[in-house]
Design an enzyme around this catalytic site. Structure first.
Site, PDB file in Angstrom:
ATOM      1  N   LYS A  90       4.353  22.848  -9.764  1.00 22.44           N
ATOM      2  CA  LYS A  90       3.069  23.191  -9.137  1.00 22.44           C
ATOM      3  C   LYS A  90       3.257  24.105  -7.932  1.00 22.44           C
ATOM      4  CE  LYS A  90       0.106  19.486 -10.727  1.00 22.44           C
ATOM      5  NZ  LYS A  90       0.953  18.801 -11.721  1.00 22.44           N
ATOM      6  N   GLU A 112      -9.314  20.812  -6.176  1.00 21.24           N
ATOM      7  CA  GLU A 112      -9.619  19.456  -6.619  1.00 21.24           C
ATOM      8  C   GLU A 112      -8.308  18.848  -7.094  1.00 21.24           C
ATOM      9  OE1 GLU A 112      -9.702  21.946  -8.782  1.00 21.24           O
ATOM     10  OE2 GLU A 112      -8.486  20.960 -10.317  1.00 21.24           O
ATOM     11  N   SER A 381       9.498  19.496 -15.775  1.00 28.70           N
ATOM     12  CA  SER A 381       8.471  20.076 -14.901  1.00 28.70           C
ATOM     13  C   SER A 381       8.426  19.446 -13.516  1.00 28.70           C
ATOM     14  CB  SER A 381       7.101  19.965 -15.568  1.00 28.70           C
ATOM     15  OG  SER A 381       6.841  18.628 -15.949  1.00 28.70           O
TER      16      SER A 381
HETATM   17  C1  LIG Z   1       0.696  18.464 -13.091  1.00 27.88           C
HETATM   18  C2  LIG Z   1       1.919  18.236 -13.865  1.00 27.88           C
HETATM   19  C3  LIG Z   1       2.025  18.547 -15.248  1.00 27.88           C
HETATM   20  C4  LIG Z   1       0.859  19.019 -16.080  1.00 27.88           C
HETATM   21  O1  LIG Z   1       0.403  20.288 -15.797  1.00 27.88           O
HETATM   22  P1  LIG Z   1       0.647  21.582 -16.692  1.00 27.88           P
HETATM   23  O2  LIG Z   1      -0.332  22.538 -16.139  1.00 27.88           O
HETATM   24  O3  LIG Z   1       0.408  21.232 -18.123  1.00 27.88           O
HETATM   25  O4  LIG Z   1       2.055  22.000 -16.466  1.00 27.88           O
HETATM   26  C5  LIG Z   1       3.244  18.377 -15.876  1.00 27.88           C
HETATM   27  N1  LIG Z   1       4.313  17.901 -15.215  1.00 27.88           N
HETATM   28  C6  LIG Z   1       4.256  17.577 -13.900  1.00 27.88           C
HETATM   29  C7  LIG Z   1       5.486  17.040 -13.241  1.00 27.88           C
HETATM   30  C8  LIG Z   1       3.066  17.733 -13.187  1.00 27.88           C
HETATM   31  O5  LIG Z   1       3.038  17.391 -11.894  1.00 27.88           O
END
Ligand SMILES: *Cc1c(COP(=O)(O)O)cnc(C)c1O
Length: 415
Positions: A90, A112, A381
């Protein structure tokens, strides 16, 4: 990849911009500022510099030797977005939008947040750039996410608990738009994923594409070849677009998006829009895509063990890539995710977020059937520290669950 949508942000039949008349000028301004920034080579250079000095970029690509041996098939590599500041990909998006806000001369940001991760990332960015910051959050989510609210406030943001409607994410989105309609002269709305009206899907994917461009160089340097498959979890779709985008033209690289299968697709309690036939095309929240909705267009309740994947819509860019056959979609259930997390913790010392672990599940299902010459990449992620209550719960460890809850309450009360 960034220009695959046409000028009005359509990807096949998906995307577009369905916004109130009063916001049209603001969206035009944003689209123009983004186009100019993209055409300016110094903008990307400043972005890359900011991310390397503030957020640990380039993030490493880690070879998982023990998991590879365990499954006895493909060589497993993990792209480490968990090492970003605030613990997930993010940061790539919010810092990029921060630079754009600065370029537009605006001084305030709003966002949000549901689980709170995007709120913390946005509040962090606002502190770094010196912007005023207001975060909208459903009242129920404020209760559920006390530690994140605590940090947003310490970072200088105003957190508004939204008491309208069902008091969750979608009510917070409505409230944020209400704010923007009256504040757009000095305020930018920091959207958190590759969804929403044009230019957000393209813009968020553009900033996240730093993941894939690094991973492409790294895998070639470390293995001498491109990977056979890449796995990413899909909530709104931003981390998936981020890692996929550098490989879209390499037809030999298979791209796999993994959605939340929740309690199982057959139960209806999931957030799988593209991997199963439950979703249908519609227009909501300013854009056109597959939504989990009832026959009369009401948004359905979704469920996932991972709050970040618990969303009714999905990136219009991914919807189109699915329909074109370029990206394959699968789903992982809550139970499979907990099992894969337990294995990954013990065999590699990695702590993937529950969201990210969905991608690990599918990779683990497929790795044994591939050859040891094949290389696969999983996009991690984010990191799992935030999931401590959920994981303690899932591992059925009441002792720790109670202890952690008590400590959090004490901490909160003392704050
Ligand atoms: C917010 C989040 C996601 C989901 O968001 P995408 O826009 O689909 O990437 C995935 N993994 C983590 C660790 C997140 O914080």
């Amino acid at each position: 990849m960034d220009d695959r949508g046409n000028a009005r942000g359509y990807y096949g039949e998906f995307g577009g911009s369905f916004i109130p008349e009063i916001l049209v000028a603001t969206f035009d301004e944003l689209t123009a500022a983004f186009s100019e920034a993209k055409a300016d080579p110094e903008f990307w250079a400043r972005y890359a510099e900011l991310m390397s000095t503030y957020s640990c970029r380039p993030t490493p690509l880690t070879f998982c030797e023990r998991l590879t041996k365990h499954f006895g098939g493909a060589q497993i590599y993990v792209k480490r977005e968990d090492l970003n500041h605030t613990g997930a990909h993010k940061a790539n998006n919010v810092m990029g939008q921060g630079l754009l806000v600065q370029r537009m001369g605006k001084t305030r940001v709003i966002a949000e947040t549901g689980a709170g991760q995007h709120g913390v990332a946005t509040a962090t960015m606002a502190a770094k750039f010196g912007f005023d910051c207001t975060i909208y959050m459903g009242e129920i989510d404020v209760e559920r996410q006390r530690p994140n609210v605590f940090w947003m406030e310490r970072l200088g943001a105003t957190v508004v608990a939204v008491t309208d409607g069902t008091r969750i994410l979608k009510d917070a989105i409505n409230e944020a738009f209400r704010d923007w309609v009256t504040s757009m002269d000095d305020t930018h709305y920091v959207l958190g994923t590759a969804c929403g009206p044009h230019p957000f899907p393209e813009m968020v994917s553009y900033f996240q594409s730093i993941i894939g461009s690094e991973a492409r160089d790294q895998i070639r340097a470390q293995t001498g070849a491109l990977p056979k498959r890449i796995y990413a979890c899909v909530g709104g779709g931003s981390n998936a677009m981020g890692i996929f985008s550098a490989f879209l033209d390499d037809s030999e690289v298979e791209l796999i998006g993994v959605e939340a299968g929740g309690r199982g697709l057959e139960t209806g309690e999931h957030a799988s829009r593209l991997a199963c036939g439950d979703a249908s095309v519609g227009v909501a929240q300013g854009y056109k895509t597959y939504f989990l909705q009832t026959d009369d267009g009401q948004m359905r309740e979704t469920h996932s063990v991972a709050a970040g994947l618990d969303y009714v819509g999905v990136s219009p860019i991914l919807a189109n890539l699915r329909d074109e056959g370029r990206v394959r979609f699968e789903s992982a259930t809550d139970r499979e995710v907990i099992d894969a997390l337990a294995l990954t913790l013990k065999m590699e010392g990695l702590v993937p977020a529950l969201e990210s672990t969905h991608a690990f599940v599918q990779a683990f299902k497929e790795a044994p059937n591939l050859s040891p010459d094949d290389v696969i990449i999983i996009n991690q992620s984010g990191r799992g520290d935030k999931d401590i209550f959920t994981v303690a719960d899932a591992f059925e460890d009441p002792k720790w669950r109670e202890f952690i809850k008590r400590k959090a309450e004490e901490y909160d009360a003392g704050a």
